[in-house]
Write a protein that holds these residues in place. Structure first.
Motif, PDB file in Angstrom:
ATOM      1  N   GLN A  25       0.862  -1.174   0.000  1.00 51.33           N
ATOM      2  CA  GLN A  25       0.000   0.000   0.000  1.00 51.33           C
ATOM      3  C   GLN A  25       0.906   1.234   0.000  1.00 51.33           C
ATOM      4  O   GLN A  25       1.938   1.261   0.647  1.00 51.33           O
ATOM      5  CB  GLN A  25      -0.943  -0.017   1.207  1.00 51.33           C
ATOM      6  N   ILE A  26       0.505   2.258  -0.754  1.00 50.86           N
ATOM      7  CA  ILE A  26       1.384   3.385  -1.060  1.00 50.86           C
ATOM      8  C   ILE A  26       1.011   4.624  -0.249  1.00 50.86           C
ATOM      9  O   ILE A  26      -0.163   4.977  -0.131  1.00 50.86           O
ATOM     10  CB  ILE A  26       1.327   3.728  -2.567  1.00 50.86           C
ATOM     11  N   ILE A  27       2.044   5.289   0.279  1.00 50.97           N
ATOM     12  CA  ILE A  27       1.901   6.617   0.879  1.00 50.97           C
ATOM     13  C   ILE A  27       2.916   7.533   0.194  1.00 50.97           C
ATOM     14  O   ILE A  27       4.102   7.222   0.143  1.00 50.97           O
ATOM     15  CB  ILE A  27       2.174   6.614   2.394  1.00 50.97           C
ATOM     16  N   LEU A  28       2.447   8.640  -0.353  1.00 49.04           N
ATOM     17  CA  LEU A  28       3.324   9.648  -0.945  1.00 49.04           C
ATOM     18  C   LEU A  28       3.218  10.906  -0.104  1.00 49.04           C
ATOM     19  O   LEU A  28       2.115  11.397   0.169  1.00 49.04           O
ATOM     20  CB  LEU A  28       2.918   9.936  -2.395  1.00 49.04           C
ATOM     21  N   CYS A  29       4.365  11.445   0.306  1.00 49.95           N
ATOM     22  CA  CYS A  29       4.335  12.646   1.127  1.00 49.95           C
ATOM     23  C   CYS A  29       5.533  13.525   0.790  1.00 49.95           C
ATOM     24  O   CYS A  29       6.460  13.102   0.106  1.00 49.95           O
ATOM     25  CB  CYS A  29       4.345  12.281   2.621  1.00 49.95           C
ATOM     26  N   GLY A  30       5.498  14.774   1.271  1.00 50.21           N
ATOM     27  CA  GLY A  30       6.631  15.660   1.074  1.00 50.21           C
ATOM     28  C   GLY A  30       6.235  17.029   0.560  1.00 50.21           C
ATOM     29  O   GLY A  30       5.056  17.409   0.527  1.00 50.21           O
ATOM     30  N   PRO A  61      -7.676  11.982   2.710  1.00 50.68           N
ATOM     31  CA  PRO A  61      -8.838  11.525   3.482  1.00 50.68           C
ATOM     32  C   PRO A  61      -9.846  12.639   3.718  1.00 50.68           C
ATOM     33  O   PRO A  61      -9.527  13.829   3.596  1.00 50.68           O
ATOM     34  CB  PRO A  61      -8.221  11.045   4.796  1.00 50.68           C
ATOM     35  N   ASP A  62     -11.058  12.232   4.073  1.00 48.98           N
ATOM     36  CA  ASP A  62     -12.093  13.219   4.408  1.00 48.98           C
ATOM     37  C   ASP A  62     -11.634  14.053   5.599  1.00 48.98           C
ATOM     38  O   ASP A  62     -10.984  13.557   6.519  1.00 48.98           O
ATOM     39  CB  ASP A  62     -13.399  12.493   4.767  1.00 48.98           C
ATOM     40  N   LEU A  98      -0.490  11.882   0.611  1.00 48.61           N
ATOM     41  CA  LEU A  98      -1.445  11.258  -0.304  1.00 48.61           C
ATOM     42  C   LEU A  98      -1.408   9.745  -0.084  1.00 48.61           C
ATOM     43  O   LEU A  98      -0.334   9.152   0.088  1.00 48.61           O
ATOM     44  CB  LEU A  98      -1.097  11.577  -1.759  1.00 48.61           C
ATOM     45  N   PHE A  99      -2.578   9.089  -0.104  1.00 48.39           N
ATOM     46  CA  PHE A  99      -2.691   7.670   0.223  1.00 48.39           C
ATOM     47  C   PHE A  99      -3.415   6.922  -0.891  1.00 48.39           C
ATOM     48  O   PHE A  99      -4.300   7.479  -1.554  1.00 48.39           O
ATOM     49  CB  PHE A  99      -3.482   7.479   1.526  1.00 48.39           C
ATOM     50  N   ILE A 125      -5.454   2.253   2.046  1.00 47.93           N
ATOM     51  CA  ILE A 125      -5.173   2.896   3.337  1.00 47.93           C
ATOM     52  C   ILE A 125      -6.352   3.749   3.771  1.00 47.93           C
ATOM     53  O   ILE A 125      -6.732   3.781   4.948  1.00 47.93           O
ATOM     54  CB  ILE A 125      -3.891   3.738   3.244  1.00 47.93           C
ATOM     55  N   ILE A 126      -6.954   4.465   2.821  1.00 51.28           N
ATOM     56  CA  ILE A 126      -8.116   5.301   3.143  1.00 51.28           C
ATOM     57  C   ILE A 126      -9.228   4.455   3.743  1.00 51.28           C
ATOM     58  O   ILE A 126      -9.865   4.813   4.742  1.00 51.28           O
ATOM     59  CB  ILE A 126      -8.626   6.032   1.883  1.00 51.28           C
TER      60      ILE A 126
END
Length: 346
Positions: free
Chosen positions: A57-62, A91-92, A115-116, A120-121
């Motif tokens: 499962q992917i999480i993009l951040c930064g 997410p909401d 961003l997920f 994950i959401i």
């Protein structure tokens, strides 16, 4: 991880029920004609996500240096399209607040994101917070955090292993209790009810289980995991000399001692030992008994018999090395000891 570069960092987390791939990016800030560098960096991130998406499962951040919450500037549009194409979500209740504060004090914008992917959401419902600016924070960005529940896969495996161990313990206890009850029934029936007694004995003899549930050493009773301790005590007693002539074969003991003394004398007298020949080795191999169990390496006498011509010279050489060095290699002294439960006669 080997993926990424000076702008993109990738780490994986052994989470459960599915592993997590965390991608942290610092997107180019300078805007050039066509924003080629920005788009190229997004393409690199897409390739990394494609590599891990199937099993992670992917999480993009930064620092994205683009916003999802302002007027539709060209770079914002590119970033928004990238988010949609790669099925990434916020997410909401995601906060809409500035995360970047220009040093001139006039401009602010929201350009730092988490961003997920959809899994994950749905499963973790991450909670993203944007911190207030703090006097000790000398950066022109404020802190953005995401809180979500990720289960440690290694801890789950350990918990499952402990549950299995506990289950086996309960099974052994239940089996021992059943065995004890059965033995008591036999003992009581032997005194009061002959018919029931013989019925129970017949049932006991029809049980062909090869497992040992109870082991006695003298009058001491061992059950369950303590049976291993019983075997230790038993073989320790067997290996400890007892010079009582009613128990121990003293004549054999003296012969063994004499043999050891002769070996010791030969070792220190440096007498030349006659070299073994391949023909002697062949003769010895041909006299080996067959149908016996193999050694710890899975080799049995049949292996030597079928390869006698190929092995005789090598074995003779090893034997002569032992004669020369007066030392037997440790791996030739090993053996397998297997306790066999035999039926009591009579």
């Amino acid at each position: 991880m080997p993926d990424g570069n000076s702008r993109i960092q990738v780490i994986t987390i052994n989470s459960s029920p599915i592993a997590t791939c965390l991608i942290n990016a610092y997107m180019p800030s300078a805007q050039s004609s066509g924003d080629i560098e920005y788009k190229d960096t997004l393409d690199q991130i897409s390739e990394i996500m494609d590599k891990y998406r199937e099993t992670y499962q992917i999480i993009l951040c930064g620092d994205m240096n683009a916003s999802l919450h302002r007027d539709n500037r060209k770079r914002d549009t590119v970033f928004g399209e990238f988010k949609n194409i790669n099925n990434l979500h916020i997410p909401d209740g995601y906060p809409i607040k500035p995360t970047f504060f220009h040093h001139n004090g006039k401009y602010t914008s929201q350009i730092d994101y988490f961003l997920f992917d959809e899994r994950i959401i749905q499963q973790s419902n991450p909670n993203v917070k944007i911190a207030m600016r703090h006097p000790t924070n000398t950066s022109d960005h404020t802190l953005v955090t995401a809180n979500m529940a990720l289960k440690d896969a290694d801890q789950e495996k350990l918990a499952l292993k402990n549950k299995k161990r506990h289950l086996r313990q309960l099974q052994r206890q239940a089996h021992a209790s059943k065995k004890e009850k059965f033995i008591n029934e036999i003992m009581q029936a032997s005194e009061k009810d002959s018919k029931t007694f013989h019925k129970l004995i017949k049932q006991q003899r029809s049980n062909h289980s090869s497992n040992t549930d109870v082991l006695y050493i003298g009058n001491e009773k061992f059950e369950g995991e303590s049976i291993l301790k019983a075997w230790t005590i038993h073989f320790e007693k067997l290996g400890t000399p007892n010079h009582d002539k009613n128990i121990f074969d003293l004549e054999r003991f003296h012969l063994a001692k004499l043999q050891n003394d002769i070996i010791f004398e030969n070792q220190h007298s440096k007498k030349e030992i006659k070299q073994a020949t391949p023909e002697e080795v062949k003769s010895a191999i041909k006299n080996l008994s067959t149908g016996k169990t193999s050694d710890e390496n899975g080799i049995c006498s049949e292996h030597y018999k079928y390869a006698v011509d190929e092995l005789s010279e090598e074995i003779a050489s090893i034997i002569n090395d032992i004669f020369s060095d007066l030392d037997v290699p440790k791996n030739l002294k090993n053996g397998l000891l297997t306790p066999v439960l035999k039926k009591e006669e009579g």
